[in-house]
Design an enzyme around this catalytic site. Structure first.
Site, PDB file in Angstrom:
ATOM      1  N   TYR A  88       0.839  -1.208   0.000  1.00 25.07           N
ATOM      2  CA  TYR A  88       0.000   0.000   0.000  1.00 25.07           C
ATOM      3  C   TYR A  88       0.871   1.254   0.000  1.00 25.07           C
ATOM      4  CZ  TYR A  88      -3.775   3.198   1.447  1.00 25.07           C
ATOM      5  OH  TYR A  88      -4.677   4.219   1.522  1.00 25.07           O
ATOM      6  N   ASP A  89       1.797   1.330   0.972  1.00 29.80           N
ATOM      7  CA  ASP A  89       2.601   2.548   1.140  1.00 29.80           C
ATOM      8  C   ASP A  89       3.450   2.833  -0.094  1.00 29.80           C
ATOM      9  OD1 ASP A  89       1.577   1.936   3.607  1.00 29.80           O
ATOM     10  OD2 ASP A  89       3.457   2.132   4.720  1.00 29.80           O
ATOM     11  N   GLU A  90       4.174   1.807  -0.545  1.00 29.85           N
ATOM     12  CA  GLU A  90       5.074   2.029  -1.678  1.00 29.85           C
ATOM     13  C   GLU A  90       4.295   2.160  -2.986  1.00 29.85           C
ATOM     14  OE1 GLU A  90       7.876   3.014  -1.124  1.00 29.85           O
ATOM     15  OE2 GLU A  90       9.110   1.732   0.147  1.00 29.85           O
ATOM     16  N   SER A 111     -14.464   2.442  12.901  1.00 29.88           N
ATOM     17  CA  SER A 111     -15.585   1.528  12.645  1.00 29.88           C
ATOM     18  C   SER A 111     -15.486   0.299  13.551  1.00 29.88           C
ATOM     19  CB  SER A 111     -15.640   1.122  11.175  1.00 29.88           C
ATOM     20  OG  SER A 111     -14.360   0.796  10.699  1.00 29.88           O
ATOM     21  N   ASN A 112     -14.254  -0.193  13.752  1.00 27.54           N
ATOM     22  CA  ASN A 112     -14.052  -1.336  14.642  1.00 27.54           C
ATOM     23  C   ASN A 112     -14.641  -1.085  16.031  1.00 27.54           C
ATOM     24  OD1 ASN A 112     -12.803  -3.501  13.551  1.00 27.54           O
ATOM     25  ND2 ASN A 112     -10.926  -3.290  14.759  1.00 27.54           N
ATOM     26  N   GLY A 126      -2.409   1.332  23.459  1.00 30.06           N
ATOM     27  CA  GLY A 126      -3.436   2.365  23.247  1.00 30.06           C
ATOM     28  C   GLY A 126      -2.889   3.773  23.353  1.00 30.06           C
ATOM     29  N   PRO A 161       2.264   2.577  12.598  1.00 27.06           N
ATOM     30  CA  PRO A 161       2.871   3.852  12.989  1.00 27.06           C
ATOM     31  C   PRO A 161       2.459   4.266  14.398  1.00 27.06           C
ATOM     32  CG  PRO A 161       1.365   4.138  11.118  1.00 27.06           C
ATOM     33  CD  PRO A 161       1.303   2.705  11.505  1.00 27.06           C
ATOM     34  N   ARG A 162       3.399   4.873  15.151  1.00 22.30           N
ATOM     35  CA  ARG A 162       3.080   5.248  16.532  1.00 22.30           C
ATOM     36  C   ARG A 162       2.300   6.547  16.619  1.00 22.30           C
ATOM     37  NH1 ARG A 162       9.202   4.431  17.630  1.00 22.30           N
ATOM     38  NH2 ARG A 162       8.947   5.003  15.458  1.00 22.30           N
ATOM     39  N   ARG A 166       0.561   9.897  14.135  1.00 21.37           N
ATOM     40  CA  ARG A 166       0.202  10.410  12.821  1.00 21.37           C
ATOM     41  C   ARG A 166      -0.590  11.680  13.046  1.00 21.37           C
ATOM     42  NH1 ARG A 166      -0.630   6.929   8.857  1.00 21.37           N
ATOM     43  NH2 ARG A 166       1.396   6.084   8.515  1.00 21.37           N
TER      44      ARG A 166
HETATM   45  N1  LIG Z   1     -10.413   6.340   4.229  1.00 29.45           N
HETATM   46  C1  LIG Z   1      -9.257   6.832   4.585  1.00 29.45           C
HETATM   47  O1  LIG Z   1      -9.052   7.145   5.762  1.00 29.45           O
HETATM   48  C2  LIG Z   1      -8.173   7.055   3.567  1.00 29.45           C
HETATM   49  C3  LIG Z   1      -6.946   7.571   4.016  1.00 29.45           C
HETATM   50  C4  LIG Z   1      -5.936   7.776   3.080  1.00 29.45           C
HETATM   51  C5  LIG Z   1      -6.142   7.519   1.737  1.00 29.45           C
HETATM   52  N2  LIG Z   1      -7.330   7.008   1.328  1.00 29.45           N
HETATM   53  C6  LIG Z   1      -7.466   6.705  -0.108  1.00 29.45           C
HETATM   54  O2  LIG Z   1      -8.719   7.114  -0.587  1.00 29.45           O
HETATM   55  C7  LIG Z   1      -9.200   6.185  -1.552  1.00 29.45           C
HETATM   56  C8  LIG Z   1     -10.571   5.683  -1.136  1.00 29.45           C
HETATM   57  O3  LIG Z   1     -10.476   5.056   0.133  1.00 29.45           O
HETATM   58  P1  LIG Z   1     -11.750   4.477   0.898  1.00 29.45           P
HETATM   59  O4  LIG Z   1     -11.551   4.693   2.331  1.00 29.45           O
HETATM   60  O5  LIG Z   1     -12.980   4.986   0.249  1.00 29.45           O
HETATM   61  O6  LIG Z   1     -11.542   2.922   0.621  1.00 29.45           O
HETATM   62  P2  LIG Z   1     -12.565   1.863   0.014  1.00 29.45           P
HETATM   63  O7  LIG Z   1     -11.885   0.559   0.062  1.00 29.45           O
HETATM   64  O8  LIG Z   1     -13.899   2.002   0.652  1.00 29.45           O
HETATM   65  O9  LIG Z   1     -12.693   2.363  -1.493  1.00 29.45           O
HETATM   66  C9  LIG Z   1     -11.799   2.009  -2.510  1.00 29.45           C
HETATM   67  C10 LIG Z   1     -12.618   1.664  -3.743  1.00 29.45           C
HETATM   68  O10 LIG Z   1     -11.734   1.282  -4.796  1.00 29.45           O
HETATM   69  C11 LIG Z   1     -12.256   0.124  -5.413  1.00 29.45           C
HETATM   70  N3  LIG Z   1     -11.155  -0.629  -6.044  1.00 29.45           N
HETATM   71  C12 LIG Z   1     -10.162  -1.313  -5.418  1.00 29.45           C
HETATM   72  N4  LIG Z   1      -9.340  -1.854  -6.323  1.00 29.45           N
HETATM   73  C13 LIG Z   1      -9.830  -1.510  -7.551  1.00 29.45           C
HETATM   74  C14 LIG Z   1      -9.439  -1.776  -8.883  1.00 29.45           C
HETATM   75  N5  LIG Z   1      -8.356  -2.515  -9.166  1.00 29.45           N
HETATM   76  N6  LIG Z   1     -10.192  -1.269  -9.881  1.00 29.45           N
HETATM   77  C15 LIG Z   1     -11.292  -0.529  -9.629  1.00 29.45           C
HETATM   78  N7  LIG Z   1     -11.710  -0.240  -8.388  1.00 29.45           N
HETATM   79  C16 LIG Z   1     -10.986  -0.725  -7.359  1.00 29.45           C
HETATM   80  C17 LIG Z   1     -12.927  -0.645  -4.299  1.00 29.45           C
HETATM   81  O11 LIG Z   1     -13.865  -1.598  -4.752  1.00 29.45           O
HETATM   82  C18 LIG Z   1     -13.560   0.487  -3.509  1.00 29.45           C
HETATM   83  O12 LIG Z   1     -14.845   0.803  -3.974  1.00 29.45           O
HETATM   84  C19 LIG Z   1      -8.157   5.075  -1.638  1.00 29.45           C
HETATM   85  O13 LIG Z   1      -7.320   5.309  -2.740  1.00 29.45           O
HETATM   86  C20 LIG Z   1      -7.384   5.204  -0.362  1.00 29.45           C
HETATM   87  O14 LIG Z   1      -6.067   4.775  -0.496  1.00 29.45           O
HETATM   88  C21 LIG Z   1      -8.341   6.770   2.216  1.00 29.45           C
END
Ligand SMILES: NC(=O)c1ccc[n+]([C@@H]2O[C@H](COP(=O)([O-])OP(=O)(O)OC[C@H]3O[C@@H](n4cnc5c(N)ncnc54)[C@H](O)[C@@H]3O)[C@@H](O)[C@H]2O)c1
Length: 307
Positions: free
Chosen positions: A139-141, A183-184, A201, A268-269, A271
Protein backbone atom coordinates in the site's frame (compact mmCIF):
# COMPACT_ATOMS: atom_id res chain seq x y z
CA UNK A 1 -14.18 8.69 -10.65
CA UNK A 2 -12.36 5.46 -10.00
CA UNK A 3 -13.15 3.72 -6.70
CA UNK A 4 -16.44 5.65 -6.61
CA UNK A 5 -18.35 2.82 -4.92
CA UNK A 6 -16.09 2.91 -1.87
CA UNK A 7 -16.45 4.82 1.37
CA UNK A 8 -14.89 8.13 0.26
CA UNK A 9 -15.93 7.72 -3.37
CA UNK A 10 -19.63 7.34 -2.65
CA UNK A 11 -19.65 10.57 -0.64
CA UNK A 12 -17.67 12.35 -3.35
CA UNK A 13 -20.18 11.12 -5.99
CA UNK A 14 -23.04 12.54 -3.90
CA UNK A 15 -21.29 15.86 -3.50
CA UNK A 16 -20.39 16.23 -7.19
CA UNK A 17 -23.92 15.31 -8.28
CA UNK A 18 -25.21 18.06 -5.97
CA UNK A 19 -22.75 20.43 -7.66
CA UNK A 20 -24.33 19.53 -11.03
CA UNK A 21 -21.63 17.24 -12.44
CA UNK A 22 -22.16 14.18 -14.60
CA UNK A 23 -20.35 11.22 -13.06
CA UNK A 24 -18.95 8.04 -14.46
CA UNK A 25 -18.16 5.87 -11.46
CA UNK A 26 -15.74 3.02 -12.28
CA UNK A 27 -15.21 0.37 -9.63
CA UNK A 28 -14.45 -3.35 -9.49
CA UNK A 29 -16.24 -3.69 -6.10
CA UNK A 30 -13.20 -5.22 -4.46
CA UNK A 31 -13.70 -3.33 -1.20
CA UNK A 32 -16.59 -1.08 -2.19
CA UNK A 33 -20.18 -2.14 -2.81
CA UNK A 34 -23.03 -1.38 -5.17
CA UNK A 35 -25.12 -0.63 -2.08
CA UNK A 36 -22.94 2.42 -1.41
CA UNK A 37 -24.22 4.01 -4.60
CA UNK A 38 -27.62 2.32 -5.10
CA UNK A 39 -29.37 5.51 -4.05
CA UNK A 40 -27.65 7.38 -6.91
CA UNK A 41 -28.57 4.93 -9.68
CA UNK A 42 -31.87 6.63 -10.50
CA UNK A 43 -30.07 9.89 -11.22
CA UNK A 44 -29.56 10.28 -14.99
CA UNK A 45 -26.33 12.17 -14.30
CA UNK A 46 -24.83 9.12 -12.59
CA UNK A 47 -23.43 6.09 -14.39
CA UNK A 48 -21.89 3.01 -12.77
CA UNK A 49 -19.32 0.89 -14.59
CA UNK A 50 -17.71 -2.35 -13.38
CA UNK A 51 -14.07 -1.83 -14.24
CA UNK A 52 -10.68 -2.82 -12.84
CA UNK A 53 -8.23 0.09 -13.13
CA UNK A 54 -5.30 -2.24 -13.72
CA UNK A 55 -6.71 -2.40 -17.27
CA UNK A 56 -6.91 0.64 -19.57
CA UNK A 57 -10.18 2.58 -19.71
CA UNK A 58 -11.34 4.35 -22.86
CA UNK A 59 -13.98 6.95 -22.04
CA UNK A 60 -14.52 10.68 -22.52
CA UNK A 61 -14.41 12.83 -19.37
CA UNK A 62 -13.27 16.33 -18.32
CA UNK A 63 -11.78 15.52 -14.92
CA UNK A 64 -10.57 12.36 -13.20
CA UNK A 65 -10.67 11.57 -9.51
CA UNK A 66 -8.47 8.50 -8.98
CA UNK A 67 -9.62 6.86 -5.74
CA UNK A 68 -9.46 3.17 -6.67
CA UNK A 69 -7.42 1.22 -4.12
CA UNK A 70 -8.41 -0.80 -1.06
CA UNK A 71 -7.62 1.44 1.91
CA UNK A 72 -7.83 -0.73 5.00
CA UNK A 73 -5.01 -3.13 5.97
CA UNK A 74 -7.39 -6.11 6.00
CA UNK A 75 -8.39 -5.44 2.41
CA UNK A 76 -5.05 -4.32 0.98
CA UNK A 77 -3.07 -7.13 2.63
CA UNK A 78 -5.42 -9.87 1.38
CA UNK A 79 -3.97 -9.62 -2.14
CA UNK A 80 -0.86 -7.44 -1.82
CA UNK A 81 0.30 -7.94 -5.40
CA UNK A 82 -3.05 -6.73 -6.69
CA UNK A 83 -2.82 -3.75 -4.28
CA UNK A 84 0.47 -2.58 -5.80
CA UNK A 85 -0.92 -3.21 -9.28
CA UNK A 86 -4.00 -1.17 -8.49
CA UNK A 87 -1.94 1.79 -7.31
CA UNK A 88 0.77 1.63 -9.95
CA UNK A 89 -0.92 0.21 -13.07
CA UNK A 90 -4.09 2.05 -12.07
CA UNK A 91 -2.18 5.35 -11.94
CA UNK A 92 -0.48 4.64 -15.30
CA UNK A 93 -3.81 3.83 -16.93
CA UNK A 94 -5.64 6.85 -15.54
CA UNK A 95 -2.73 9.20 -16.25
CA UNK A 96 -2.68 7.86 -19.82
CA UNK A 97 -6.38 8.63 -20.10
CA UNK A 98 -5.85 12.12 -18.65
CA UNK A 99 -3.02 12.72 -21.12
CA UNK A 100 -5.15 11.71 -24.12
CA UNK A 101 -8.07 13.88 -22.97
CA UNK A 102 -5.97 16.75 -21.55
CA UNK A 103 -8.10 16.26 -18.43
CA UNK A 104 -7.19 17.38 -14.94
CA UNK A 105 -6.53 14.42 -12.64
CA UNK A 106 -6.55 14.10 -8.85
CA UNK A 107 -4.85 11.33 -6.94
CA UNK A 108 -6.17 10.09 -3.59
CA UNK A 109 -2.79 9.60 -1.94
CA UNK A 110 -2.33 8.93 1.72
CA UNK A 111 -0.55 9.83 4.93
CA UNK A 112 0.93 6.32 4.64
CA UNK A 113 3.53 7.81 2.29
CA UNK A 114 5.10 9.18 5.50
CA UNK A 115 5.36 5.63 6.92
CA UNK A 116 6.22 5.54 10.61
CA UNK A 117 7.26 9.18 10.75
CA UNK A 118 10.18 10.49 12.75
CA UNK A 119 8.89 14.04 12.21
CA UNK A 120 5.79 15.22 13.99
CA UNK A 121 3.39 16.60 12.79
CA UNK A 122 4.03 15.68 9.16
CA UNK A 123 4.30 18.44 6.56
CA UNK A 124 4.36 17.86 2.82
CA UNK A 125 8.12 18.42 2.56
CA UNK A 126 8.84 15.39 4.75
CA UNK A 127 10.00 12.41 2.65
CA UNK A 128 8.79 9.75 5.03
CA UNK A 129 10.12 6.74 6.87
CA UNK A 130 8.77 3.70 5.06
CA UNK A 131 9.70 0.03 5.20
CA UNK A 132 9.92 -1.11 1.56
CA UNK A 133 9.56 -4.84 2.30
CA UNK A 134 7.03 -5.06 5.13
CA UNK A 135 3.41 -6.16 5.06
CA UNK A 136 2.17 -2.57 4.65
CA UNK A 137 4.58 -1.83 1.80
CA UNK A 138 2.22 -2.92 -0.98
CA UNK A 139 0.00 0.00 0.00
CA UNK A 140 2.60 2.55 1.14
CA UNK A 141 5.07 2.03 -1.68
CA UNK A 142 2.30 1.62 -4.26
CA UNK A 143 0.96 5.03 -3.27
CA UNK A 144 4.46 6.55 -3.25
CA UNK A 145 5.12 5.21 -6.75
CA UNK A 146 1.74 6.59 -7.89
CA UNK A 147 2.78 10.03 -6.62
CA UNK A 148 6.04 9.72 -8.58
CA UNK A 149 4.09 8.87 -11.72
CA UNK A 150 1.78 11.84 -11.23
CA UNK A 151 4.70 14.24 -10.92
CA UNK A 152 6.57 12.70 -13.87
CA UNK A 153 3.47 13.02 -16.10
CA UNK A 154 3.20 16.61 -14.90
CA UNK A 155 6.86 17.42 -15.68
CA UNK A 156 7.12 15.36 -18.85
CA UNK A 157 3.65 15.75 -20.41
CA UNK A 158 2.48 18.99 -18.75
CA UNK A 159 -0.52 17.21 -17.24
CA UNK A 160 -2.66 19.13 -14.74
CA UNK A 161 -2.31 17.07 -11.57
CA UNK A 162 -3.56 17.34 -8.00
CA UNK A 163 -2.24 15.13 -5.23
CA UNK A 164 -4.11 14.88 -1.91
CA UNK A 165 -2.44 13.13 1.02
CA UNK A 166 -5.46 11.94 2.92
CA UNK A 167 -5.22 11.22 6.65
CA UNK A 168 -7.52 8.87 8.61
CA UNK A 169 -11.09 9.63 7.64
CA UNK A 170 -14.26 8.23 9.16
CA UNK A 171 -18.00 8.48 8.74
CA UNK A 172 -21.11 6.67 7.49
CA UNK A 173 -20.57 3.89 4.90
CA UNK A 174 -17.25 2.75 6.29
CA UNK A 175 -17.03 -0.99 5.85
CA UNK A 176 -18.15 -2.57 9.17
CA UNK A 177 -15.50 -5.33 9.14
CA UNK A 178 -12.44 -3.81 7.57
CA UNK A 179 -10.51 -3.36 10.79
CA UNK A 180 -10.28 0.44 10.67
CA UNK A 181 -10.17 1.73 14.17
CA UNK A 182 -13.22 4.00 14.30
CA UNK A 183 -15.58 1.53 12.64
CA UNK A 184 -14.05 -1.34 14.64
CA UNK A 185 -14.67 0.33 17.98
CA UNK A 186 -18.20 1.44 17.10
CA UNK A 187 -19.23 -1.97 15.75
CA UNK A 188 -17.72 -3.80 18.75
CA UNK A 189 -19.43 -1.45 21.20
CA UNK A 190 -22.79 -1.77 19.44
CA UNK A 191 -22.53 -5.57 19.47
CA UNK A 192 -21.52 -5.56 23.14
CA UNK A 193 -18.20 -7.27 22.25
CA UNK A 194 -14.82 -6.49 23.80
CA UNK A 195 -13.16 -3.44 22.27
CA UNK A 196 -9.75 -4.49 20.97
CA UNK A 197 -6.90 -2.05 21.28
CA UNK A 198 -3.66 -3.00 19.50
CA UNK A 199 -0.62 -2.10 21.60
CA UNK A 200 -1.05 -0.15 24.83
CA UNK A 201 -3.44 2.36 23.25
CA UNK A 202 -0.97 5.22 23.76
CA UNK A 203 -0.33 5.54 19.99
CA UNK A 204 -2.10 8.56 18.57
CA UNK A 205 -4.17 9.21 15.47
CA UNK A 206 -6.09 12.16 14.13
CA UNK A 207 -9.52 11.58 12.61
CA UNK A 208 -11.18 13.63 9.90
CA UNK A 209 -14.93 13.51 9.36
CA UNK A 210 -15.94 12.56 5.81
CA UNK A 211 -17.76 15.85 5.00
CA UNK A 212 -14.65 17.86 5.83
CA UNK A 213 -12.48 15.58 3.73
CA UNK A 214 -14.77 15.81 0.70
CA UNK A 215 -14.80 19.61 0.91
CA UNK A 216 -10.99 19.60 0.89
CA UNK A 217 -10.79 17.23 -2.09
CA UNK A 218 -13.26 19.27 -4.16
CA UNK A 219 -11.43 22.51 -3.35
CA UNK A 220 -8.17 20.91 -4.40
CA UNK A 221 -9.60 19.80 -7.76
CA UNK A 222 -10.90 23.32 -8.37
CA UNK A 223 -7.70 25.08 -7.21
CA UNK A 224 -5.56 27.08 -9.69
CA UNK A 225 -3.74 25.04 -12.32
CA UNK A 226 -0.29 25.82 -10.90
CA UNK A 227 -1.11 24.22 -7.55
CA UNK A 228 -0.35 20.51 -7.80
CA UNK A 229 0.04 19.60 -4.13
CA UNK A 230 0.88 17.28 -2.55
CA UNK A 231 -1.35 18.65 0.15
CA UNK A 232 -2.26 17.09 3.47
CA UNK A 233 -6.00 16.80 4.08
CA UNK A 234 -6.90 15.63 7.54
CA UNK A 235 -7.81 16.76 10.99
CA UNK A 236 -4.82 17.70 13.17
CA UNK A 237 -6.66 17.14 16.45
CA UNK A 238 -4.83 14.21 17.97
CA UNK A 239 -6.25 11.49 20.20
CA UNK A 240 -4.78 8.38 21.72
CA UNK A 241 -6.41 5.17 20.57
CA UNK A 242 -7.36 4.49 24.19
CA UNK A 243 -9.14 7.84 24.43
CA UNK A 244 -11.02 7.09 21.21
CA UNK A 245 -12.14 3.71 22.57
CA UNK A 246 -13.35 5.29 25.81
CA UNK A 247 -15.22 8.05 23.97
CA UNK A 248 -16.96 5.57 21.65
CA UNK A 249 -17.91 3.35 24.57
CA UNK A 250 -19.31 6.28 26.51
CA UNK A 251 -21.38 7.43 23.51
CA UNK A 252 -22.68 3.98 22.55
CA UNK A 253 -23.22 2.81 26.12
CA UNK A 254 -23.13 -0.88 26.98
CA UNK A 255 -20.79 -3.11 28.86
CA UNK A 256 -17.89 -3.78 26.48
CA UNK A 257 -14.46 -4.17 28.07
CA UNK A 258 -11.27 -2.67 26.63
CA UNK A 259 -8.83 -5.47 25.73
CA UNK A 260 -5.18 -5.00 24.72
CA UNK A 261 -3.64 -7.09 21.90
CA UNK A 262 -0.12 -7.05 20.36
CA UNK A 263 0.64 -4.25 17.91
CA UNK A 264 0.78 -5.34 14.23
CA UNK A 265 4.04 -5.03 12.28
CA UNK A 266 5.04 -1.50 11.18
CA UNK A 267 2.04 0.12 12.84
CA UNK A 268 2.87 3.85 12.99
CA UNK A 269 3.08 5.25 16.53
CA UNK A 270 1.97 8.75 15.70
CA UNK A 271 0.20 10.41 12.82
CA UNK A 272 -0.85 14.03 12.67
CA UNK A 273 -1.18 16.27 9.62
CA UNK A 274 0.33 19.71 9.35
CA UNK A 275 -2.43 21.41 7.34
CA UNK A 276 -0.80 24.81 6.84
CA UNK A 277 -0.62 24.32 3.05
CA UNK A 278 -4.30 23.33 2.80
CA UNK A 279 -5.19 26.47 4.77
CA UNK A 280 -3.07 28.77 2.63
CA UNK A 281 -3.76 27.29 -0.80
CA UNK A 282 -7.32 26.00 -0.45
CA UNK A 283 -8.69 28.10 2.42
CA UNK A 284 -9.60 24.77 3.97
CA UNK A 285 -9.71 23.53 7.52
CA UNK A 286 -11.81 20.81 9.15
CA UNK A 287 -14.97 21.98 10.92
CA UNK A 288 -16.55 18.85 12.39
CA UNK A 289 -15.31 17.90 15.86
CA UNK A 290 -14.84 14.28 16.90
CA UNK A 291 -17.94 14.19 19.10
CA UNK A 292 -20.38 15.31 16.37
CA UNK A 293 -18.68 13.18 13.71
CA UNK A 294 -18.91 10.13 15.95
CA UNK A 295 -22.60 10.82 16.66
CA UNK A 296 -23.42 10.65 12.93
CA UNK A 297 -21.23 7.60 12.39
CA UNK A 298 -22.70 5.74 15.37
CA UNK A 299 -26.22 6.57 14.14
CA UNK A 300 -25.32 5.09 10.73
CA UNK A 301 -23.97 1.84 12.23
CA UNK A 302 -26.90 1.54 14.64
CA UNK A 303 -29.22 1.59 11.64
CA UNK A 304 -27.19 -0.64 9.35
CA UNK A 305 -26.53 -3.24 12.07
CA UNK A 306 -30.06 -2.97 13.49
CA UNK A 307 -28.78 -2.17 17.02
N1 LIG B 1 -10.41 6.34 4.23
C1 LIG B 1 -9.26 6.83 4.58
O1 LIG B 1 -9.05 7.15 5.76
C2 LIG B 1 -8.17 7.06 3.57
C3 LIG B 1 -6.95 7.57 4.02
C4 LIG B 1 -5.94 7.78 3.08
C5 LIG B 1 -6.14 7.52 1.74
N2 LIG B 1 -7.33 7.01 1.33
C6 LIG B 1 -7.47 6.71 -0.11
O2 LIG B 1 -8.72 7.11 -0.59
C7 LIG B 1 -9.20 6.19 -1.55
C8 LIG B 1 -10.57 5.68 -1.14
O3 LIG B 1 -10.48 5.06 0.13
P1 LIG B 1 -11.75 4.48 0.90
O4 LIG B 1 -11.55 4.69 2.33
O5 LIG B 1 -12.98 4.99 0.25
O6 LIG B 1 -11.54 2.92 0.62
P2 LIG B 1 -12.57 1.86 0.01
O7 LIG B 1 -11.88 0.56 0.06
O8 LIG B 1 -13.90 2.00 0.65
O9 LIG B 1 -12.69 2.36 -1.49
C9 LIG B 1 -11.80 2.01 -2.51
C10 LIG B 1 -12.62 1.66 -3.74
O10 LIG B 1 -11.73 1.28 -4.80
C11 LIG B 1 -12.26 0.12 -5.41
N3 LIG B 1 -11.16 -0.63 -6.04
C12 LIG B 1 -10.16 -1.31 -5.42
N4 LIG B 1 -9.34 -1.85 -6.32
C13 LIG B 1 -9.83 -1.51 -7.55
C14 LIG B 1 -9.44 -1.78 -8.88
N5 LIG B 1 -8.36 -2.52 -9.17
N6 LIG B 1 -10.19 -1.27 -9.88
C15 LIG B 1 -11.29 -0.53 -9.63
N7 LIG B 1 -11.71 -0.24 -8.39
C16 LIG B 1 -10.99 -0.73 -7.36
C17 LIG B 1 -12.93 -0.65 -4.30
O11 LIG B 1 -13.87 -1.60 -4.75
C18 LIG B 1 -13.56 0.49 -3.51
O12 LIG B 1 -14.85 0.80 -3.97
C19 LIG B 1 -8.16 5.07 -1.64
O13 LIG B 1 -7.32 5.31 -2.74
C20 LIG B 1 -7.38 5.20 -0.36
O14 LIG B 1 -6.07 4.77 -0.50
C21 LIG B 1 -8.34 6.77 2.22
Amino acid sequence: MTGGAGFLGSHLCERLLKDGCDILCADNFYSGTKENVTHLLGNPQFELLRHDVTFPLYVEVDQIYNLACPASPIHYQRDPVQTTKTSVHGAINMLGLAKRLKARILQASTSEVYGDPVLHPQHEGYWGHVNPIGIRSCYDEGKRCAETLFFDYHRQHKLEIKVARIFNTYGPRMHPNDGRVVSNFIVQALRGEDITIYGDGAQTRSFCYIDDLIEGIVRLMESPKEFTGPVNIGNPQEFTIKKLAETVLEMVGGTSALVLKPLPEDDPRQRQPDITVAGEKLGWEPRVDLQSGLEKTIAYFRKSLGR
